[in-house]
Enzyme design. Structure first.
Site, short mmCIF file in Angstrom:
data_model
loop_
_atom_site.label_atom_id
_atom_site.label_comp_id
_atom_site.label_asym_id
_atom_site.label_seq_id
_atom_site.Cartn_x
_atom_site.Cartn_y
_atom_site.Cartn_z
N ARG A 294 0.89 -1.13 0.05
CA ARG A 294 0.01 -0.02 -0.02
C ARG A 294 0.86 1.40 0.02
O ARG A 294 0.64 2.10 -0.63
CB ARG A 294 -0.85 -0.04 1.13
CG ARG A 294 -1.92 -1.08 0.94
CD ARG A 294 -2.79 -1.17 2.22
NE ARG A 294 -4.17 -1.95 1.76
CZ ARG A 294 -4.95 -2.68 2.76
NH1 ARG A 294 -4.90 -2.17 3.85
NH2 ARG A 294 -6.10 -3.20 2.16
N TYR A 429 -6.23 -1.08 -6.78
CA TYR A 429 -5.57 -2.42 -6.47
C TYR A 429 -5.00 -2.12 -4.84
O TYR A 429 -4.60 -0.96 -4.59
CB TYR A 429 -4.90 -3.24 -7.21
CG TYR A 429 -3.41 -2.57 -7.83
CD1 TYR A 429 -2.84 -1.29 -7.23
CD2 TYR A 429 -2.83 -2.85 -9.11
CE1 TYR A 429 -1.66 -0.75 -7.75
CE2 TYR A 429 -1.72 -2.05 -9.50
CZ TYR A 429 -1.20 -1.23 -8.92
OH TYR A 429 0.01 -0.84 -9.55
N GLU A 430 -4.59 -2.97 -4.32
CA GLU A 430 -4.17 -3.26 -3.04
C GLU A 430 -5.14 -2.46 -1.97
O GLU A 430 -4.62 -2.05 -1.17
CB GLU A 430 -2.58 -2.48 -2.72
CG GLU A 430 -1.88 -3.01 -3.85
CD GLU A 430 -1.50 -4.59 -3.65
OE1 GLU A 430 -1.99 -5.01 -2.52
OE2 GLU A 430 -1.15 -5.06 -4.69
N GLY A 431 -6.22 -2.65 -2.39
CA GLY A 431 -7.46 -2.02 -1.31
C GLY A 431 -7.77 -0.72 -2.09
O GLY A 431 -7.09 0.05 -2.21
#
Length: 573
Positions: A294, A429-431
């Protein structure tokens, strides 16, 4: 256009904003002196500009493709990845006992951003490996560490993250992938995963997949999920790639951007893997990798913003259009107020986002060096802000870069549009950034707001000290910080999480705006309010910080208006 790594910006931020000297003073990082770091950044800057940036257009025009079950990467990517690997850049912050440099995350964050600005599609490969390295360092058995970490750190092998399934996106607990024990300490993993960045390629010998799956006795939801290391080729007795595992690439996604980065649909058919961490401890282990990623993804957004800014600046300084509206003008569009506005705002936002990301990285370094829970709480609180604001900045600045180019920005040959297309996914992406914001107002406020208020106290104390010397910049920042404090208290008073969630995104953006003002004020004070950084800070305070007013107002609206509209009413034509 030639990309130039913004080395002077990193050096200024290290010296005057994120207090790198405090990191270097810790025993853990005593070898990472300022001179060493300057040399590292300089070398990484040359690599990014000379070896990686020339590959950016190739990756866009000649995407990776699947041929007879093997992914072929874009022209030059194999050589580019080799240069990254041989330089030791993958293992910058990895443990020295396995071949890493052991450098602070602050340095790694700066280097990763440079490489992302040069070629985001290629930089995603080492970023995935770095996340897997950290997950294995924290959770893998000694045997797995000894076998896999040296190969991942050297770049001989690469790593991936396998979470998402067709029916289980952000709701990871809905996954259907299964793992069966083989009786010899290994497991057979079966299932399909989608959106796997660099899931297969031809730039390294082996691909090591971290795969979330459920054991036969695993309970429903996230609590029953375990994590497995599943290599493309099973290592032989000598630790070299041996027979092929029972996994394959089903297809590659056709994407809006990041064409040079192969995004795979992966199928695991009883593929042999090994447990990482305890049974049912998969989410904890995977979040180690995701939190690393993140911050890295926030840096990707900033890198793309830097690349877009540089391209727009060059174009604005060269493009002649209309009569100059100012005396002794250059005759280029740089003379026009609206173009000057866009470029100044772009530059101010890039500085703010970069500083916030480095503040987060510095807190990670101080926590790892000291074990302090205070530093850990600060790092945890800043992570969703760094990710969301960094990627939002990437989208906003690259979109504005297209606008600076005018009609030529819409023409693919100029390369301006590629920055926007490539960076757009970083907010997903990655949350997603919405999930980052929900995390900020939920988990990150579970301490009663201690971490948030500590950060606000830090900003206010500095601002108070600067009010007399620099009132024009300090006064609006102090007022904004007080408003943010009041909204934080309001968030804490809401028992219904959905009420918080309805205002989570504007709250995160407002927090980022205040932090951006903080770092710009620091920059202005450093040069005694007489130079270009003070002028840029003035732009930020006048044109960007005021956004906090409407953002905080929206953050406190609640959710009743959203649900007053029924689903049918929203969907009606």
């Amino acid at each position: 256009m030639s990309y130039r790594a913004p080395l002077s910006e990193y050096q200024f931020l290290f010296d005057h904003v994120v207090n790198y000297s405090e990191i270097a003073a810790q025993d853990r990082f005593e070898d990472a002196t300022s001179d060493v770091v300057a040399a590292v950044l300089n070398e990484a800057g040359h690599l990014s500009a000379d070896k990686i940036a020339p590959l950016n257009r190739n990756g866009d025009l000649t995407p990776a493709y699947l041929e007879n079950g093997v992914v072929r990467t874009s022209p030059g990517f194999a050589e580019g990845f080799k240069a990254i690997a041989e330089g030791g850049w993958i293992g910058m912050s990895a443990q020295p006992e396995f071949g890493g440099m052991g450098l602070p995350m602050t340095v790694t964050t700066a280097v990763n951003e440079m490489m992302a600005g040069a070629c985001l599609s290629l930089q995603l490969a080492p970023l995935m490996s770095q996340g897997q390295i950290e997950a294995l360092e924290h959770h893998a058995s000694d045997e797995l560490k000894a076998l896999y970490l040296p190969k991942l750190i050297s770049g001989e092998w690469t790593g991936t993250m396998n979470l998402t399934e067709p029916q289980a996106g952000s709701d990871v607990g809905a996954l259907s992938s299964k793992a069966e024990p083989n009786g010899d300490g290994s497991f057979s993993v079966t299932g399909q995963k989608i959106y796997i960045s660099w899931g297969d390629h031809d730039v390294a010998e082996n691909v090591c997949h971290l795969v979330l799956a459920r054991l036969p006795d695993g309970v429903a939801g996230t609590k029953g999920i375990s994590l497995f290391l599943v290599p493309k080729y099973l290592p032989d007795d000598a630790g070299n790639p041996g027979v092929a595992n029972t996994l394959k690439v089903v297809s590659l996604e056709h994407k809006m951007g990041l064409h040079g980065s192969p995004t795979a649909v992966m199928q695991f058919d009883g593929a042999k893997g090994w447990l990482v961490g305890p049974e049912a401890g998969g989410m904890r282990a995977m979040f180690t990798m995701m939190n690393n990623a993140r911050l890295g993804v926030g840096g990707q957004g900033i890198g793309a913003a830097e690349g877009a800014l540089q391209k727009a600046m060059i174009y604005a300084c060269e493009r002649k259009q209309g009569r100059s509206p100012i005396e002794n003008g250059t005759g280029t569009i740089m003379d026009h107020a609206d173009v000057r506005r866009m470029l100044a705002v772009m530059k101010a936002d890039v500085f703010a986002a970069r500083a916030i990301a480095l503040m987060c990285a510095a807190a990670i370094d101080m926590q790892s060096a000291t074990g302090s829970s205070g530093w850990g709480a600060k790092a945890a609180f800043l992570t969703p802000i760094a990710k969301a604001f960094g990627t939002e900045t990437g989208m906003r600045v690259s979109e504005m870069g297209v606008q600076v180019h005018g009609g030529m920005g819409f023409i693919e040959e100029t390369g301006a549009a590629q920055f926007y297309r490539d960076v757009r996914v970083t907010a997903i992406y990655e949350g997603t950034n919405g999930i980052q914001a929900m995390d900020l107002v939920a988990r990150k406020l579970m301490d009663g707001g201690d971490a948030a208020f500590a950060l606000l106290d830090e900003v206010e104390q500095f601002t108070e000290a600067a009010r007399e010397a620099c009132p024009a910049l300090a006064e609006p920042l102090w007022e904004a910080t007080e408003s943010l404090r009041e909204t934080t208290e309001w968030m804490l008073a809401q028992d219904a999480l959905n009420t918080r969630f309805a205002g989570a995104v504007p709250y995160l953006k407002a927090f980022a705006r205040v932090l951006g003002g903080y770092v710009h004020l620091k920059a202005a004070i450093t040069e005694q309010r007489k130079g270009s950084r003070t002028k840029l800070a003035t732009v930020y305070m006048a044109r960007l910080l005021p956004e906090h007013v409407s953002l905080l107002s929206e953050a406190r609206v609640g959710d009743s208006d959203l649900y007053a509209l029924s689903a049918d009413e929203l969907a009606s034509v």
